[in-house]
Design an enzyme around this catalytic site. Structure first.
Site, PDB file in Angstrom:
ATOM      1  N   GLU A 157      36.818  55.856  32.220  1.00 32.33           N
ATOM      2  CA  GLU A 157      35.817  55.853  32.886  1.00 32.33           C
ATOM      3  C   GLU A 157      36.586  56.932  34.182  1.00 32.33           C
ATOM      4  O   GLU A 157      35.773  58.105  34.495  1.00 32.33           O
ATOM      5  CB  GLU A 157      35.770  54.247  33.607  1.00 32.33           C
ATOM      6  CG  GLU A 157      35.026  54.096  34.506  1.00 32.33           C
ATOM      7  CD  GLU A 157      34.458  53.011  36.100  1.00 32.33           C
ATOM      8  OE1 GLU A 157      35.255  51.778  35.598  1.00 32.33           O
ATOM      9  OE2 GLU A 157      33.470  52.470  36.134  1.00 32.33           O
ATOM     10  N   ASP A 186      27.352  47.433  38.882  1.00 30.44           N
ATOM     11  CA  ASP A 186      27.612  46.464  39.661  1.00 30.44           C
ATOM     12  C   ASP A 186      26.434  46.845  40.729  1.00 30.44           C
ATOM     13  O   ASP A 186      26.246  47.750  42.143  1.00 30.44           O
ATOM     14  CB  ASP A 186      29.112  46.954  40.517  1.00 30.44           C
ATOM     15  CG  ASP A 186      30.120  46.630  39.386  1.00 30.44           C
ATOM     16  OD1 ASP A 186      30.811  45.510  39.715  1.00 30.44           O
ATOM     17  OD2 ASP A 186      30.461  47.405  39.239  1.00 30.44           O
TER      18      ASP A 186
HETATM   19  N1  ADE Z   1      35.241  45.877  39.019  1.00 23.17           N
HETATM   20  C1  ADE Z   1      33.156  46.083  38.671  1.00 23.17           C
HETATM   21  N2  ADE Z   1      33.083  47.483  38.514  1.00 23.17           N
HETATM   22  C2  ADE Z   1      34.223  47.832  37.714  1.00 23.17           C
HETATM   23  C3  ADE Z   1      34.290  49.051  37.585  1.00 23.17           C
HETATM   24  N3  ADE Z   1      33.097  50.624  37.084  1.00 23.17           N
HETATM   25  N4  ADE Z   1      35.592  49.539  37.133  1.00 23.17           N
HETATM   26  C4  ADE Z   1      36.814  48.371  36.564  1.00 23.17           C
HETATM   27  N5  ADE Z   1      36.581  47.574  36.976  1.00 23.17           N
HETATM   28  C5  ADE Z   1      35.333  47.115  37.829  1.00 23.17           C
HETATM   29 ZN    ZN Z   2      32.091  47.602  35.193  1.00 24.55          ZN
END
Ligand code: ADE
Ligand code: ZN
Length: 348
Positions: free
Chosen positions: A212, A291
């Site tokens: 990510e 999220d």
């Molecule tokens: N916890 C909630 N969203 C997240 C994300 N995008 N990356 C890592 N941990 C998370």
């Molecule tokens: Zn996540």
């Protein structure tokens, strides 16, 4: 707040928009804590006699401007303080399922972070039982099936992850997998190898966030260290053809979250997303919301935004939805039902 849809090169074609509405969706990457809408946060704060450091719902939304993953996580963990009772976790889960139902979600495998709550003194029983209450009610009301994923926080010590797994043992027959989330930079996967091996020996599947904010090399390292069958995000894999080939050869699914990636500045704009490259290489990539309460888009919004930004076709959408069914941990009969429903949706 900048508009995440404003970088789409053109309006979404009406037929594709209709197809997106019809798709039976499987969501494989959503944090239940990340579905806490400001209105519900206010309601729970009131119910629990807690004050929120904001004057209004509008003020909360205005504060949701993030410069990177950590700047988001700081807000997200702080907001979790309103989740106190079993009923709070049930309400949170049910509110997400109502919203997911409106988007045509048929099956979901949500994450929850027990340590975010147990470190505040909330009993793990209230967290898990509340979520299971909500999932059962959601299945009854909306027909949405689910598989719950217990996710460890990688910024906390491995001992804490091990203790969390041990504390969750009474519920493991109702948990489908373990996951790993939180800050990627500076918190590599290797220290969690023993925790994940233990979880897998108990019959759980494994998934983990990687690629990510971290680079493509974190993807094979995570697969090797943790024995995962899905990588959450993984969008940086597109930077290395050998990593993409490894994903194709091993049939590992990526759970991409396009709006999250723009909001957390993984990509400067939606049209810089690597999803087209991943699809073209044959990687089993899927579309998810991560999220949604913080990033301003649920799964349907994510499908629409990425389709408009990358000019995806009906075939691409069919592939993305099929990847989510195939990459889920649903029982084979449920996967077949969803596959049949998808075939009807795309053949109209
Ligand atoms: N916890 C909630 N969203 C997240 C994300 N995008 N990356 C890592 N941990 C998370
Ligand atoms: Zn996540």
């Amino acid at each position: 707040m900048s508009n995440v849809f404003s970088d789409a090169p053109g309006a979404l074609d009406a037929e594709l928009a209709e197809l997106i509405n019809r798709l039976p969706k499987v969501e494989l990457h959503v944090h239940l804590e990340g579905t806490l809408e400001p209105e519900l946060a206010y309601r729970l704060a009131g119910r629990n006699g807690l004050a929120l450091p904001f004057g209004s719902v509008e003020e909360i939304r205005a504060a949701y401007e993030f410069s990177d993953l950590q700047s988001f996580l700081d807000v997200y963990y702080a907001a979790c303080s309103v989740l106190v009772t079993r009923e709070d976790f049930r309400d949170l889960t049910l509110a997400y399922l109502a919203r997911a139902h409106a988007d045509g979600v048929r099956h979901v495998e949500p994450f929850f972070d027990p340590q975010t709550h147990t470190t505040r003194g909330i009993p793990i029983a209230d967290v898990i039982d509340g979520i299971l209450d909500g999932l059962a009610e959601g299945e009854h009301l909306y027909g949405i099936t689910s598989g719950l994923i217990l996710s460890f926080l990688r910024h906390l010590p491995v001992d804490s992850a091990n203790a969390t797994l041990a504390a969750a043992e009474p519920w493991l027959d109702r948990i489908v997998a373990v996951g790993l989330d939180s800050s990627e930079i500076g918190f590599p996967p290797e220290p969690f190898a023993g925790t994940f091996a233990r979880a897998r020996s108990l019959g759980l599947r494994a998934v983990a966030h990687a690629g990510e904010e971290g680079d493509a090399s974190l993807v094979p390292r995570t697969i090797d260290a943790l024995g995962v069958s899905r990588i959450d995000h993984g969008v940086r894999a597109a930077d290395d053809p050998a990593v993409m080939q490894r994903l194709v050869d091993s049939g590992i699914t990526l759970t991409a979250c396009p709006i999250s990636n723009v909001r957390l500045r993984v990509f400067p704009t939606m049209d810089r997303s690597t999803i087209r490259t991943l699809l073209a290489a044959g990687v089993a990539v899927t579309i998810n919301s991560d999220d949604p309460a913080y990033f301003g888009g649920y799964i349907g919004d994510n499908y629409r935004a990425i389709t408009a930004a990358l000019g995806l076709t009906a075939d691409d959408l069919h592939r993305l939805a099929a990847n989510a069914i195939e990459g889920s941990f649903a029982a084979p009969e449920r996967k077949q039902e969803l596959t049949n429903e998808l075939a009807r949706a795309v053949c109209r």
